[in-house]
Design a protein around this motif. Structure first.
Motif, PDB file in Angstrom:
ATOM      1  N   ASN A   1     -10.482   7.457   4.754  1.00  0.00           N
ATOM      2  CA  ASN A   1      -9.190   7.134   4.564  1.00  0.00           C
ATOM      3  C   ASN A   1      -7.949   8.486   4.404  1.00  0.00           C
ATOM      4  OD1 ASN A   1      -9.683   4.407   4.990  1.00  0.00           O
ATOM      5  ND2 ASN A   1      -8.634   3.701   3.147  1.00  0.00           N
ATOM      6  N   THR A   2      -8.601   9.369   4.957  1.00  0.00           N
ATOM      7  CA  THR A   2      -7.657  10.676   4.951  1.00  0.00           C
ATOM      8  C   THR A   2      -7.336  11.080   6.343  1.00  0.00           C
ATOM      9  OG1 THR A   2      -9.126  12.268   4.691  1.00  0.00           O
ATOM     10  CG2 THR A   2      -8.281  11.420   2.692  1.00  0.00           C
ATOM     11  N   LEU A   3      -6.225  11.633   6.825  1.00  0.00           N
ATOM     12  CA  LEU A   3      -6.282  12.140   8.237  1.00  0.00           C
ATOM     13  C   LEU A   3      -5.235  13.466   8.507  1.00  0.00           C
ATOM     14  CD1 LEU A   3      -6.313  10.877  11.229  1.00  0.00           C
ATOM     15  CD2 LEU A   3      -3.793  10.339  10.875  1.00  0.00           C
TER      16      LEU A   3
ATOM     17  N   GLU B   1       0.741  -1.065   0.027  1.00  0.00           N
ATOM     18  CA  GLU B   1      -0.048  -0.093   0.066  1.00  0.00           C
ATOM     19  C   GLU B   1       0.927   1.399  -0.039  1.00  0.00           C
ATOM     20  OE1 GLU B   1      -4.369   0.627   1.262  1.00  0.00           O
ATOM     21  OE2 GLU B   1      -2.985  -0.416   2.893  1.00  0.00           O
ATOM     22  N   ARG B   2       0.397   2.166  -0.754  1.00  0.00           N
ATOM     23  CA  ARG B   2       1.402   3.486  -0.607  1.00  0.00           C
ATOM     24  C   ARG B   2       0.719   4.628   0.081  1.00  0.00           C
ATOM     25  NH1 ARG B   2       5.362   5.805  -3.060  1.00  0.00           N
ATOM     26  NH2 ARG B   2       5.975   4.346  -4.311  1.00  0.00           N
TER      27      ARG B   2
ATOM     28  N   ALA C   1     -13.653  13.172  -1.401  1.00  0.00           N
ATOM     29  CA  ALA C   1     -14.472  11.879  -1.456  1.00  0.00           C
ATOM     30  C   ALA C   1     -13.760  11.094  -2.426  1.00  0.00           C
ATOM     31  CB  ALA C   1     -15.882  12.457  -2.174  1.00  0.00           C
ATOM     32  N   ALA C   2     -13.021  11.758  -3.438  1.00  0.00           N
ATOM     33  CA  ALA C   2     -12.293  10.818  -4.588  1.00  0.00           C
ATOM     34  C   ALA C   2     -10.936  10.617  -4.198  1.00  0.00           C
ATOM     35  CB  ALA C   2     -12.459  11.658  -5.898  1.00  0.00           C
ATOM     36  N   ARG C   3     -10.492  11.276  -3.035  1.00  0.00           N
ATOM     37  CA  ARG C   3      -8.887  11.205  -2.607  1.00  0.00           C
ATOM     38  C   ARG C   3      -8.126  11.950  -3.566  1.00  0.00           C
ATOM     39  NH1 ARG C   3      -8.916   6.107  -1.235  1.00  0.00           N
ATOM     40  NH2 ARG C   3     -10.852   5.996  -0.139  1.00  0.00           N
TER      41      ARG C   3
ATOM     42  N   HIS D   1      -4.140  10.392  -7.381  1.00  0.00           N
ATOM     43  CA  HIS D   1      -5.239   9.698  -6.668  1.00  0.00           C
ATOM     44  C   HIS D   1      -4.479   8.960  -5.394  1.00  0.00           C
ATOM     45  CE1 HIS D   1      -8.492   7.241  -5.268  1.00  0.00           C
ATOM     46  NE2 HIS D   1      -7.821   6.238  -5.291  1.00  0.00           N
ATOM     47  N   SER D   2      -4.922   8.859  -4.013  1.00  0.00           N
ATOM     48  CA  SER D   2      -4.466   8.195  -3.232  1.00  0.00           C
ATOM     49  C   SER D   2      -5.243   7.197  -2.519  1.00  0.00           C
ATOM     50  CB  SER D   2      -4.020   9.260  -1.868  1.00  0.00           C
ATOM     51  OG  SER D   2      -3.312  10.254  -2.469  1.00  0.00           O
ATOM     52  N   GLU D   3      -4.647   6.217  -2.077  1.00  0.00           N
ATOM     53  CA  GLU D   3      -5.351   4.832  -1.565  1.00  0.00           C
ATOM     54  C   GLU D   3      -5.561   5.606   0.002  1.00  0.00           C
ATOM     55  OE1 GLU D   3      -7.282   2.316  -2.068  1.00  0.00           O
ATOM     56  OE2 GLU D   3      -6.539   3.155  -4.248  1.00  0.00           O
TER      57      GLU D   3
END
Ligand SMILES: Cc1cc2nc3c(=O)[nH]c(=O)nc-3n(C[C@H](O)[C@H](O)[C@H](O)COP(=O)(O)OP(=O)(O)OC[C@H]3O[C@@H](n4cnc5c(N)ncnc54)[C@H](O)[C@@H]3O)c2cc1C
Length: 451
Positions: free
Chosen positions: A295-297, A4-5, A137-139, A154-156
């Protein structure tokens, strides 16, 4: 299996340390930083650096990341405050027990050590990438690059370590039910300097944080390894005789310094140049919630920027990294939403507490430290700590020399304050402080439930 990146925004102190932690967990890490690579710049000119006080929590987080030993040579121990009164007399207040110190370190040098290590561990750093917009929403993150072009990724998993004016936090503000509170305080600051003496030595005690408290304003100085001191002048922007608004020219600068900081003035040959060249900066406190979404912080100053009067902003951000790493160890990397949720729930009461303590400490540093009654109070507290080292630990020590949760330290500090207010209300306390019934004072705290 594809690893995972994690994409980090901001390669400041916190982003760099977090990158080290994440790499050590075997995760792929990219950091996007708006500045150009500054690491080759020297400490003058654009590379000019303020210094920071590193304390126990910060050291612990560095130790867990395996980088403590690389940082030690760049630090200078400060065992207490050296107070300079208006007559040029000084006196020393230890911060804690004999061997307890906080450590001065140049922010630039520190950031370089951490970023070098993050790269050495395999993080890729993309300089000259300024975050312009984040679609949570789309990261998806859009950057403007130095050459004027634009780029999107784009980010996971996306973490905003992009400081007090965070672009990720700005994006959160358009989310439903996001709370955000920011407060600029009445004071600003300016960096000044005291060079080494003509003999090439420190011009003042090198093992102290120097303070010239003057009520509504103050000057502080921290030692550097090159035997200079970096000074920070804190003044109200306006509304007082001594304020940035009332300093118009070189004569005004000299007058303020000769009148209020004369001993420092005599050691500041570059005062006029420093004062006119260096910017006047504002001080902000920001608090927000939630810190996570899809999944963002947010982490470090992006989640909780505090005023610098407890010397904890960076230390707290480092502790964030270590706590987050502990949660990753516990819950793994397959459910980031759980890790981030646990992180924000556990950590928010603590960052609220330290933000509040930092605000409160401004009064203590600028005003109280020179007040004789305050000094008696500190002596009584020190005596209590000496007699009952486990049961009475001063608030400053709980915050600076332990890893106790900030919220717990805050709560105990409030109870101690109540008891000490009662003790200090005795009109004869300045004569009698030495003969108090210390056991009874401790008992008052015990019955309040603090220990
Ligand atoms: C005067 C002063 C003295 C202080 N003294 C102390 C002290 O003694 N001890 C202590 O513990 N703390 C201290 N602090 C607090 C400390 O400086 C901060 O808490 C710490 O720097 C926070 O680190 P950070 O990495 O979260 O944010 P920052 O250090 O602000 O780093 C953020 C990074 O993100 C980058 N960035 C920002 N926006 C973008 C964008 N749009 N796109 C891409 N990149 C971006 C920035 O260039 C920067 O590299 C002090 C603060 C001040 C103001």
């Amino acid at each position: 299996m594809k690893k995972e990146r994690i994409n980090l925004l901001g390669a400041g102190l916190i982003g760099s340390l977090l990158a080290i932690y994440l790499r050590k967990r075997g995760l792929e890490v990219s950091i996007f930083e708006k500045r150009q690579d500054w690491r080759h710049l020297n400490v003058s000119g654009e590379g000019r650096s303020i210094n920071m006080a590193l304390s126990y929590r910060g050291w612990k987080a560095l130790e867990r990341a395996g980088i403590k030993d690389k940082v030690i040579p760049y630090t200078q121990a400060m065992y207490g405050r050296r107070i300079h009164d208006e007559h040029g007399d000084t006196f020393f207040q230890p911060y804690g027990k004999e061997d307890q110190a906080i450590y001065s370190i140049s922010r630039n040098a520190f950031n370089k050590i951490l970023l070098d290590e993050a790269e050495a561990q395999g993080a890729s750093v993309h300089f000259g990438h300024k975050v312009e917009h984040v679609n949570v929403a789309a990261r998806e993150v859009s950057f403007s690059l130095e050459d004027g072009s634009e780029k999107s990724i784009h980010s996971e998993v996306l973490i905003g370590s992009d400081g007090a004016y965070s672009a990720l936090r700005n994006a959160f503000q358009s989310q439903l039910r996001f709370n955000f509170n920011q407060q600029y305080i009445s004071h600003g600051y300016k960096e000044l300097s005291i060079p080494p003496s003509p003999e090439g030595e420190f011009a003042m005690d090198p093992n102290a944080l120097h303070i010239w408290p003057r009520g509504k304003f103050m000057l502080i100085a921290l030692p550097n390894l090159d035997k200079s001191f970096t000074c920070t002048l804190f003044l109200p922007f306006e509304g007082y005789k001594v304020s940035f608004a009332n300093i118009h020219d070189e004569r005004d600068i000299e007058q303020v310094f000769k009148t209020h900081f004369n001993d420092a003035y005599n050691l500041m040959p570059n005062l006029l140049e420093d004062f006119t060249r260096n910017p006047t900066a504002a001080l902000i406190n920001t608090e927000c919630y939630p810190w996570t979404e899809n999944n963002t912080l947010l982490i470090g100053d992006a989640a909780h920027a505090m005023v610098p009067f407890y010397g904890q902003g960076m230390n707290c951000g480092f502790e964030d990294c270590s706590i987050l790493d502990g949660l990753i160890a516990k819950y793994g990397t397959s459910s980031w939403d759980l890790v981030f949720e646990k992180f924000q729930k556990g950590r928010k009461p603590d960052t609220d507490a330290i933000c509040q303590l930092a605000m409160d400490n401004f009064v203590e540093m600028s005003d109280n430290v020179a007040d004789p009654k305050f000094l008696i109070r500190k002596k009584i507290e020190a005596r209590l700590h000496e007699l009952y080292p486990q049961e009475w630990v001063p608030l400053y020590s709980m915050v600076t020399f332990s890893e106790m949760k900030y919220s717990e330290a805050y709560a105990i500090g409030k109870l101690q304050e109540k008891v000490m207010d009662r003790v200090m209300s005795d009109p004869l306390i300045t004569q009698n402080w030495d003969r108090l019934d210390y056991e009874d004072i401790l008992h008052q705290v015990v019955v309040s439930g603090a220990v």
